[in-house]
Design an enzyme around this catalytic site. Structure first.
Site, short mmCIF file in Angstrom:
data_model
loop_
_atom_site.label_atom_id
_atom_site.label_comp_id
_atom_site.label_asym_id
_atom_site.label_seq_id
_atom_site.Cartn_x
_atom_site.Cartn_y
_atom_site.Cartn_z
N HIS A 106 45.95 38.74 41.51
CA HIS A 106 45.85 38.29 42.68
C HIS A 106 47.49 38.05 42.90
O HIS A 106 48.11 37.35 42.21
CB HIS A 106 45.43 36.93 42.57
CG HIS A 106 43.87 36.97 42.83
ND1 HIS A 106 42.98 37.17 43.86
CD2 HIS A 106 42.83 36.91 41.55
CE1 HIS A 106 41.67 36.98 43.44
NE2 HIS A 106 41.75 36.94 42.23
P1 AMP Z 1 38.18 37.03 41.54
O1 AMP Z 1 37.07 36.01 42.05
O2 AMP Z 1 39.04 36.57 40.81
O3 AMP Z 1 37.33 38.16 40.64
O4 AMP Z 1 38.48 37.91 42.66
C1 AMP Z 1 38.00 39.19 43.21
C2 AMP Z 1 38.51 39.02 44.76
O5 AMP Z 1 38.08 40.41 45.31
C3 AMP Z 1 38.14 38.08 45.66
O6 AMP Z 1 39.30 37.46 46.21
C4 AMP Z 1 37.42 39.01 46.89
O7 AMP Z 1 37.88 38.40 47.99
C5 AMP Z 1 38.06 40.26 46.53
N1 AMP Z 1 37.32 41.38 46.90
C6 AMP Z 1 35.79 41.78 46.56
N2 AMP Z 1 35.55 42.90 47.17
C7 AMP Z 1 36.52 43.52 47.76
C8 AMP Z 1 36.81 44.62 48.71
N3 AMP Z 1 36.01 45.55 48.84
N4 AMP Z 1 37.99 44.74 49.14
C9 AMP Z 1 39.12 43.76 48.87
N5 AMP Z 1 38.77 42.81 48.29
C10 AMP Z 1 37.56 42.50 47.74
#
Ligand code: AMP
Ligand code: ZN
Length: 148
Positions: A106
Site C-alpha cells: 500500500h
Molecule cells: P488488503 O486489505 O491489505 O489485502 O488490501 C487489498 C486492497 O486491494 C484493498 O485496498 C482493495 O481496495 C484493493 N483491491 C481489491 N481488488 C482490487 C482491484 N481489482 N483493483 C484495485 N484494487 C483492488
C-alpha cells in the site's frame, strides 16, 4: 488446450488480462490505483510473481531486493503524482488482516480520506495488523552484504 484463467485478481492485473490501467510495469512489479482508495493518493505495487503474503518472504537477497524495488516504484509514483503531499506511507497488511492473497504494498500520499480510514493501517503490536515497509525490510534484510 485452453489456457487456465488465474483465480487471483492481482495475477490477472499483473498480466494485463483485465482492464485495470497500470501506472508502472517492469519485469518484476506492476503498480495500479487501489479500487477503493483510503487516501488522497492510494496506489498498490505488486510483484508479477504470485507471492501470497509477507509471511512468504524470507531473509534473502532476492526478497529484500524485490521489496526495496516495490518501495522505490511507489515513492517515485507518489512524488510524481502528489508532490504537494508532505507525508507518504508505505506498508503491508500481515495475515489474517489482508483481504487479497497476492503480496501488495500500500502506498499512500496523505491525508487519509475520510480520516477514520487510517485505523485500517495501524500496527496491532504482537497481533500483527499493518507493518510499515521499512520495518518489513529490516526483518528480511540478509545477514551477509548484498552483492553490487
Ligand atoms: P488488503 O486489505 O491489505 O489485502 O488490501 C487489498 C486492497 O486491494 C484493498 O485496498 C482493495 O481496495 C484493493 N483491491 C481489491 N481488488 C482490487 C482491484 N481489482 N483493483 C484495485 N484494487 C483492488
Ligand atoms: Zn496472484
Amino acid at each position: 488446450m485452453a489456457k487456465a484463467i488465474s483465480p487471483c485478481i492481482f495475477c490477472q492485473i499483473a498480466r494485463s488480462s483485465n482492464s485495470t490501467p497500470l501506472l508502472h510495469s517492469d519485469d518484476k512489479v506492476v503498480a495500479f490505483k487501489d479500487i477503493n482508495p483510503s487516501a488522497f493518493r492510494h496506489y498498490l505495487i505488486i510483484p508479477v510473481e504470485h507471492i501470497p503474503t509477507v509471511n512468504d518472504l524470507q531473509r534473502r537477497n532476492e526478497d529484500y531486493t524485490l521489496v526495496s524495488h516495490m518501495i522505490n516504484v511507489g515513492e517515485t509514483l507518489l512524488r510524481r503524482d502528489a508532490p504537494q503531499s508532505n507525508q507518504y506511507r508505505f506498508g503491508f497488511h500481515q495475515p489474517p488482516f489482508n483481504s487479497v492473497d497476492h503480496l501488495h504494498l500500500h502506498c499512500f500520499a496523505l491525508p487519509f480520506i475520510p480520516r477514520w480510514k487510517q485505523l485500517k493501517y495501524m500496527s496491532l503490536g504482537p497481533l500483527g495488523g499493518f507493518i510499515e515497509a521499512e520495518k518489513l525490510l529490516e526483518k528480511i534484510k540478509p545477514l551477509s552484504p548484498i552483492p553490487p
